[in-house]
Motif scaffolding. Sequence first.
Motif, PDB file in Angstrom:
ATOM      1  N   ASN A 173      -9.939  39.885   0.359  1.00 24.11           N
ATOM      2  CA  ASN A 173     -10.248  40.097   2.102  1.00 24.11           C
ATOM      3  C   ASN A 173      -9.685  39.494   2.961  1.00 24.11           C
ATOM      4  O   ASN A 173      -9.733  38.990   4.018  1.00 24.11           O
ATOM      5  N   GLY A 174      -8.617  38.373   2.128  1.00 28.50           N
ATOM      6  CA  GLY A 174      -8.306  37.162   2.699  1.00 28.50           C
ATOM      7  C   GLY A 174      -9.142  35.688   3.455  1.00 28.50           C
ATOM      8  O   GLY A 174      -8.665  34.564   3.698  1.00 28.50           O
ATOM      9  N   GLU A 175     -10.291  35.630   2.320  1.00 26.55           N
ATOM     10  CA  GLU A 175     -10.829  34.140   2.412  1.00 26.55           C
ATOM     11  C   GLU A 175     -10.719  33.585   1.238  1.00 26.55           C
ATOM     12  O   GLU A 175     -10.480  33.864   0.265  1.00 26.55           O
ATOM     13  N   SER A 176     -11.318  32.152   1.477  1.00 23.19           N
ATOM     14  CA  SER A 176     -11.108  30.991   0.701  1.00 23.19           C
ATOM     15  C   SER A 176     -12.169  30.977  -0.714  1.00 23.19           C
ATOM     16  O   SER A 176     -11.608  30.586  -1.439  1.00 23.19           O
ATOM     17  N   GLY A 177     -13.102  32.190   0.018  1.00 17.04           N
ATOM     18  CA  GLY A 177     -14.756  31.995  -1.106  1.00 17.04           C
ATOM     19  C   GLY A 177     -15.070  30.530  -1.594  1.00 17.04           C
ATOM     20  O   GLY A 177     -15.973  30.502  -1.621  1.00 17.04           O
ATOM     21  N   ASP A 178     -15.003  29.907   0.267  1.00 16.53           N
ATOM     22  CA  ASP A 178     -16.030  28.601   0.576  1.00 16.53           C
ATOM     23  C   ASP A 178     -16.967  29.242   1.097  1.00 16.53           C
ATOM     24  O   ASP A 178     -18.146  28.629   0.728  1.00 16.53           O
ATOM     25  N   HIS A 179     -17.343  30.624   1.383  1.00 15.30           N
ATOM     26  CA  HIS A 179     -18.565  31.522   1.521  1.00 15.30           C
ATOM     27  C   HIS A 179     -19.600  31.257   0.792  1.00 15.30           C
ATOM     28  O   HIS A 179     -20.934  30.978   0.679  1.00 15.30           O
ATOM     29  N   VAL A 180     -19.330  31.294  -0.880  1.00 17.15           N
ATOM     30  CA  VAL A 180     -20.285  31.704  -1.446  1.00 17.15           C
ATOM     31  C   VAL A 180     -21.162  30.370  -1.791  1.00 17.15           C
ATOM     32  O   VAL A 180     -22.367  29.957  -1.786  1.00 17.15           O
ATOM     33  N   GLN A 181     -20.460  29.779  -1.359  1.00 19.04           N
ATOM     34  CA  GLN A 181     -21.018  27.951  -1.638  1.00 19.04           C
ATOM     35  C   GLN A 181     -21.395  27.557  -0.814  1.00 19.04           C
ATOM     36  O   GLN A 181     -22.591  26.426  -0.656  1.00 19.04           O
ATOM     37  N   ARG A 182     -21.777  27.876   0.495  1.00 17.93           N
ATOM     38  CA  ARG A 182     -21.858  26.962   1.897  1.00 17.93           C
ATOM     39  C   ARG A 182     -23.701  28.212   1.654  1.00 17.93           C
ATOM     40  O   ARG A 182     -24.925  27.879   2.286  1.00 17.93           O
ATOM     41  N   ILE A 183     -23.402  29.841   0.984  1.00 21.77           N
ATOM     42  CA  ILE A 183     -24.871  30.377   0.686  1.00 21.77           C
ATOM     43  C   ILE A 183     -25.949  29.500  -0.059  1.00 21.77           C
ATOM     44  O   ILE A 183     -26.151  29.957   0.349  1.00 21.77           O
ATOM     45  N   HIS A 184     -25.000  29.215  -1.030  1.00 18.44           N
ATOM     46  CA  HIS A 184     -25.480  28.623  -1.878  1.00 18.44           C
ATOM     47  C   HIS A 184     -26.802  27.739  -0.878  1.00 18.44           C
ATOM     48  O   HIS A 184     -27.711  27.114  -1.849  1.00 18.44           O
TER      49      HIS A 184
END
Length: 376
Positions: A173-184
């Motif tokens: 959905n057009g996101e970079s994937g950094d979200h999961v690292q931030r959640i971690h």
Amino acid sequence: MKPVGAATGRILVVDDEEINRLILANLFEGTYEVDEAANGREALEMIEADPERYIAVLLDVMMPVLDGIEVLRHLAPTGYMGRVPVFLITAERGNAVMEEAYSLGVMDSIGKPIVPYAVMKRVQSVVELFEARKRLSRTVEDQRLQLLDRAEQIIELNRGMIESLSAAIEFRNGESGDHVQRIHDITKLMLTQTHLGDGLSSEDIDDIALAAIMHDVGKIAIPDAILCKPGRLTPEEFEVMKTHTVQGAELLARIPQMRSMGAYRYAVDIARHHHERWDGRGYPDGLAGDQISIWAQVVSLADVYDALTNKRVYKAAFTREESLRMIRDGECGVFNPDLLACFFEVEPQICALYERRTAVASKPGSPEAGADVMGK
């Protein structure tokens, strides 16, 4: 010391009588190199100077300065005699002396007068046994280290695959994937820097932080038309979106390799329950209060915070102040009051973490937390 020819190791002969030292040195010539000490104090100094130097010690009992039994009393607490065989040379056959010597760790006793052939065979046999045991220990240790190295490689490979899969879902959905690292990172920070992690080992917290990466794995089953919709979802679409929690838990449960990972039980729980709410108005199971695990609660709040403070395809990023106000006022769902207190306690550290990441690149994330903001 007597230099010899084809010596296969070095032994220490400890005796106050020079003739006895000479006899033993000559006896082992060509088999071992021989160091000599005239009393127990000299022997201890030589051993302590280089504990790995000798493959055997031949120790007289009756000596000036420090006798053989006193030497044994010094060596016993160090574990030296478990690594190097010590032979007691003595004409004393009293039960008390021999009983103490064996209790301290002496391997064998050699009676005086010395019988050369018998001494040679007994010493050689024991030395060979100890050396074989050392070789076996080294082999076992090498194999253990190799297995640990392979296990670490597998763990890193598994982690890389997990991160890649989770990031790939964000890319849809057009996101970079950094979200999961931030959640971690937020999850780990909250569990290590507040009492929320009390009772959890550092290994548990690492597993939970890894599991947090997989919180949205079920979105792989959500159609693009819903997942990538740049606006509010209809009630029907939202019902489909909500299924990603159950889909994620079921997907993880169907991966046999996951079950051997410490993160598995946390990952299944987090994937299914990170949209539950303290007041019981979350989904999919309507859990309330402490029915929701603390790790699922932490990931839930981290998810909301990240969604608010980062740009999405359907909204601009809220300011830090506005995001915190919305969380505090319950506009993004009801959270555990203790969880909120811990969150606000460490939020400056979370903000600093974001600023460090922003210095490298922009930080888009998952639309998941936006479920509480825009019907997703």
